[in-house]
Write an enzyme that holds these catalytic residues in place. Structure first.
Site, mmCIF file in Angstrom:
data_model
loop_
_atom_site.group_PDB
_atom_site.id
_atom_site.type_symbol
_atom_site.label_atom_id
_atom_site.label_comp_id
_atom_site.label_asym_id
_atom_site.label_seq_id
_atom_site.Cartn_x
_atom_site.Cartn_y
_atom_site.Cartn_z
ATOM 1 N N LYS A 182 0.768 -1.374 -0.038
ATOM 2 C CA LYS A 182 -0.044 -0.134 0.132
ATOM 3 C C LYS A 182 0.723 1.344 0.026
ATOM 4 O O LYS A 182 0.644 2.075 -0.772
ATOM 5 C CB LYS A 182 -0.966 -0.001 1.388
ATOM 6 N N ARG A 204 10.364 -11.363 4.416
ATOM 7 C CA ARG A 204 11.464 -10.117 4.458
ATOM 8 C C ARG A 204 12.479 -10.294 5.668
ATOM 9 O O ARG A 204 12.467 -10.808 6.469
ATOM 10 C CB ARG A 204 10.354 -9.325 5.293
ATOM 11 N N ARG A 250 12.387 -9.213 11.517
ATOM 12 C CA ARG A 250 11.939 -8.288 12.541
ATOM 13 C C ARG A 250 10.769 -8.927 13.141
ATOM 14 O O ARG A 250 9.916 -10.162 12.734
ATOM 15 C CB ARG A 250 11.180 -7.103 12.023
ATOM 16 N N ARG A 302 -9.556 3.764 9.110
ATOM 17 C CA ARG A 302 -9.213 2.369 9.197
ATOM 18 C C ARG A 302 -10.256 1.496 10.145
ATOM 19 O O ARG A 302 -10.241 0.300 10.478
ATOM 20 C CB ARG A 302 -8.009 1.993 10.081
ATOM 21 N N ARG A 304 -2.187 -9.667 12.425
ATOM 22 C CA ARG A 304 -2.628 -8.448 11.787
ATOM 23 C C ARG A 304 -3.554 -8.477 10.839
ATOM 24 O O ARG A 304 -4.408 -7.606 10.581
ATOM 25 C CB ARG A 304 -1.215 -7.795 10.974
#
Ligand SMILES: [Zn+2]
Length: 219
Positions: free
Chosen positions: A13, A127, A161, A88, A172
């Site tokens: 995004k 990642r 992370r 949101r 999430r």
């Protein structure tokens, strides 16, 4: 154009928002930037936000809404903006509608970036970030370093992370489904939702989005 960008974590995004805003010559207004700017400038809203964050609490909607309202009143946002991360939840979407109505303007489109859930998990959980420079970002599948676990740019150690662990990503996504997805239904009822696939190369997704926005604007 006045656009709201929505999509799950991992949809790219932020990247798309930056390109689209540039192509459309409108400011990219992200919640992250709003918070950082208000906190660093020490505005009242920034101080309030900071107090909640320091206490480990969620920043209440009215604080976020206040920051968005201030930002949308800036001269560069008069003819349009691209909102990223706001609204949101449905409460924030309703507040945004009131704000726009007060200004006598309307949203043109709500661009919904669609990515299959397993792909989101793969994107985020793969990642790897360099310990020496967080701008050095790799991906075990899509952008692997030449040597596993070692940064190509500086030789630093690559790590995952905590935020990027599969478990955190699933959590999430759950938050996204329960809180943010209902705003898509809210906007669908207003005939504003434009859904595109966020799969593929960044430039291809941008082109797809521009095309979809153009058609929705003409329609
Ligand atoms: Zn590095």
């Amino acid at each position: 154009m006045r656009i709201v960008l929505v999509g799950p974590p991992g949809a790219g995004k932020g990247t798309q928002a930056a390109y689209l805003a540039k192509n459309l010559s409108i400011p990219h207004i992200s919640t992250g930037d709003l918070f950082r700017a208000n906190i660093s400038q020490g505005t009242d809203l920034g101080k309030q936000a900071r107090a909640y964050m320091d206490a480990g609490q969620l920043v209440p909607d009215e604080v976020t809404i206040g920051m968005a309202k201030d930002r949308m009143a800036q001269p560069d946002a008069v003819n349009g903006f691209l909102l990223d991360g706001f609204p949101r939840n449905v409460g924030q979407a309703e507040a945004l509608d009131v704000m726009l109505k007060d200004e006598g303007v309307k949203l043109d489109a709500v661009l919904d970036l669609e990515v299959p859930e397993d792909e989101v998990v793969k994107r985020i959980a793969g990642r790897r970030i360099c310990r020496s420079d967080s701008a050095h970002v790799f991906h075990v599948t899509y952008n692997p370093p030449k040597s596993e676990g070692v940064c190509d740019a500086c030789g630093g150690e690559l790590y995952q992370r905590d935020d990027d662990s599969e478990e955190t990503v699933r959590t999430r996504l759950e938050v996204y489904h329960t809180q943010t997805e209902p705003i898509i239904d809210y906007y669908r009822a207003q005939g504003l939702v434009v859904t595109i696939s966020a799969l593929g190369k960044v430039a291809d997704v941008t082109a797809r989005a521009m095309e979809a926005l153009k058609s929705s604007n003409e329609g």
